[in-house]
Structure formats: C-alpha cells, structure tokens
Design an enzyme around this catalytic site. Structure first.
Site, short mmCIF file in Angstrom:
data_model
loop_
_atom_site.label_atom_id
_atom_site.label_comp_id
_atom_site.label_asym_id
_atom_site.label_seq_id
_atom_site.Cartn_x
_atom_site.Cartn_y
_atom_site.Cartn_z
N GLY A 9 0.84 -1.20 0.00
CA GLY A 9 0.00 0.00 0.00
C GLY A 9 0.88 1.24 0.00
N GLY A 12 -0.20 4.95 -1.10
CA GLY A 12 -1.21 5.68 -0.33
C GLY A 12 -0.64 6.87 0.41
N GLN A 13 -1.52 7.51 1.17
CA GLN A 13 -1.13 8.75 1.86
C GLN A 13 0.05 8.53 2.80
OE1 GLN A 13 -3.86 10.21 4.82
NE2 GLN A 13 -3.10 12.31 4.71
N ASP A 35 2.28 -1.79 -4.51
CA ASP A 35 0.89 -1.33 -4.54
C ASP A 35 0.18 -2.06 -5.68
OD1 ASP A 35 -0.23 1.51 -2.99
OD2 ASP A 35 -1.54 0.45 -4.40
N ASP A 53 -1.12 -7.45 -5.15
CA ASP A 53 -2.47 -7.45 -4.59
C ASP A 53 -2.37 -8.29 -3.33
OD1 ASP A 53 -5.04 -7.85 -3.80
OD2 ASP A 53 -5.79 -8.49 -5.76
N TYR A 143 -15.27 -0.21 8.12
CA TYR A 143 -13.84 0.04 8.33
C TYR A 143 -13.47 -0.16 9.81
CZ TYR A 143 -9.54 2.90 8.54
OH TYR A 143 -8.27 3.37 8.75
N LYS A 147 -11.10 -2.96 11.68
CA LYS A 147 -9.95 -2.58 12.51
C LYS A 147 -10.03 -3.22 13.91
CE LYS A 147 -7.51 -0.17 9.56
NZ LYS A 147 -6.23 -0.69 9.06
N ILE A 173 -4.80 11.82 9.43
CA ILE A 173 -3.42 12.20 9.16
C ILE A 173 -3.38 13.32 8.11
CG2 ILE A 173 -1.15 11.39 8.41
CD1 ILE A 173 -2.09 10.01 10.95
#
Ligand code: SER
Length: 316
Positions: A9, A12-13, A35, A53, A143, A147, A173
């Site tokens: 990932g 991502g951010q 990614d 993936d 989500y 988690k 974030i």
C-alpha cells in the site's frame, strides 16, 4: 542490522512518506515499495517496486522470498468513507489482507509487521473525550469493524504464535506530500489545497465535528519508534492509542485565516458527518507514552504553518 523491508500500500497517503523515510534510514535498495498499480508513482520510483495485490497470498509470498524480506509495513486498506460504499470489499481486503501478511510471520517467513489501526475502532457508546486505551468500542462503520477485528487478530497471533506485530490507532493524518484516499478526516488535507488555490472550501463535516488529528511527521515518527522499540516494551498487542491535536473544522479554518485572512469556509455535511459523530473527539495516549516513549512534535499552530509553507513553496 541489515534488513529488507516491504511496504504494502506504498502509493497511499502514509505509504508514500513512509517509504521515503525508510529509504533514508535503511538505504534505497533495502525498501521494496508495492501497490496495486503496475508502475510506481514518481515518489516511489527511486527504488525497488513490485505490483502486489495483498489478497493474492501466493504472489505476496513470492515477493517476500524474492527480496528476502524481514519486515512488512502493511498499509493497504479501504478507508472509512470508501468502505461504506463497498462494505463486502472493505471486509475482504482489510481482513484477508491482514491474514495473508500475518500468516507469513506465523510460518517464519518474515520477522516483524507493522499494521495500522484507527480511531475508527471506537463507536457512539465510547467515551468521547480523552478516550482511554481500553474501553467500549462497538464501531458502526465496516472500516471500524475490520480494525477492531484486525486488532484482536494481531493480539491472537502474538499470544498464540509469538508473531511480532505492532500497531497504532491512527487519528486523521494531515500531510502535504501525498493525497488522502477515502477517509472521513480527508477534509483536513483538502482544506489547505483549496485555501491556497481558491481562498475558500466547502466542508463535508459540520463546523463543530471535533476529531483527533495528527501531522504526518508525527505519524511517521510514531510508526518508526514503535517498530524500533524492544519487543518487551510493546505491551499492548492490539493497538496503541496515539494523539496529536484535536480540532473542529471551524477551529482549523480560523487557524488558516491567521495566514490567509480572506479564507472562507462553508459547510455541507454528508454521510461522512455521521461517521465523524461516532468517533472520539480526543484520545488518551498515556500507554504509548509510558511503554515506548511516544510524544508528538506538532500542535495545531505549528502544523498549519508548516503545511502552508510547504504547499506554497514545494520543496520536493
Ligand atoms: N483517516 C481515517 C479515515 O477517515 C481514519 O483512520 O478513514
């Protein structure tokens, strides 16, 4: 110690900035970014990159072997807002992705894992102010459900198989180098770009939606400090509360106005406002502070100043 690191990932951010920091720290060749996309983004292109993936366990295994990976930072997930649009995919990616990574550790192929949890583990029955480390959770989003389940999965693998998996509950974030991807807290990044480009912003949360937030350098610091802590200091094996600064959209707008006096904010709350309403306003992070010395460097004022300076005069 020489070690090989895989970031899943990575586009991502958080991944984008984490890869840059890890490459500075360990050497560019030691940090494999991965990614879903076939090719790396520009920010990741200076070092090794693989298309992965995380739901493809065999493909993941092959990459881990190809680079003799020791540590995995597993950041691939659907975030809160996106997962509400695709709940089954959210469950599948967030849970089975974690399972695929954690089983590599159980079977001795990797040594250590970082996996982020979130303030989304908390729900409407959780105490909102200074939310404790251990409290009622009962999240309402898919989500948040993944988690909470993921945290228990990590703790289970730690207790049963001695897997060294470490986690923090990230708040929203905020950073200037990368774009957020589908979260409820994304407004707090968009607002800066719109303030600079157009002097105004229409916010999808109401003006009083107070949420815990954190500046990116603190998020990276928390991640690396936790990963570098001696294993016996990491006593919480679900996920650690960590806090930066809490504020509402109105307070953030006021702080931006100190630098851009004509900035205007309007409000058009959508479904994300109800997600925000179910989350804490502020977080008690005393266990992270006492167990492994966590401490943030940025408050609201310093963060806003730094964001605006860097977005106006990009240095990277
Ligand atoms: N920033 C995330 C989200 O809004 C919270 O973990 O989904």
């Amino acid at each position: 110690m020489s070690q090989n690191i895989l970031v899943i990932g990575a586009a991502g951010q958080i991944g984008t900035e984490l890869v840059q920091e890890l490459r500075k720290m360990y050497g560019t060749d030691k940090v494999v970014a991965s990614d879903l996309a076939e090719r790396p983004t520009n920010a990741l292109a200076d070092g090794p990159y693989e298309q992965i993936d995380v739901l493809d366990a065999k493909g993941l295994f092959d990459i881990v072997k190809k680079y003799a990976i020791d540590e995995v930072y597993h950041l691939a997930a659907l975030l809160s807002a996106t997962a509400e649009m695709k709940p089954a995919l959210g469950w599948n990616l967030n849970m089975n992705g974690l399972s695929n990574v954690i089983e590599l550790a159980r079977d001795g192929h990797i040594r250590k894992i970082f996996w982020p949890s979130s303030i989304a583990v908390f729900g409407p029955h959780t105490p909102k102010d200074m939310t404790p480390q251990r409290t009622v959770m009962e999240p309402t989003t898919v989500y948040g459900i993944t988690k909470v389940a993921g945290e228990s999965w990590c703790e289970y693998y730690n207790r049963r198989y001695n897997v060294d998996v470490r986690s923090v509950r990230f708040p929203g974030i905020i950073g200037y180098k990368s774009a957020p991807g589908g979260g409820t807290t994304d407004y707090a990044v968009h607002i800066f770009h719109e303030a600079i480009a157009h002097g105004k912003y229409e916010c999808f949360l109401n003006e009083n939606a107070e949420l815990p937030m954190m500046y990116m350098p603190d998020a990276i610091k928390a991640t690396l400090n936790l990963m570098h802590a001696p294993a016996d200091q990491v006593k919480v094996r679900t996920s650690y509360n960590i806090a930066g600064a809490s504020f509402t959209p109105a307070i953030l707008a006021e702080e931006i106005r100190k630098h851009i006096p004509d900035f205007k904010i309007t409000y058009k709350p959508d479904y994300r406002d109800s997600i925000a309403a179910s989350w804490p306003s502020s977080i008690d992070d005393s266990m992270a502070r006492s167990d492994w010395g966590w401490q943030p460097d940025f408050n609201l004022e310093r963060m806003v100043e730094d964001m605006l300076v860097n977005l106006r005069e990009p240095t990277v």
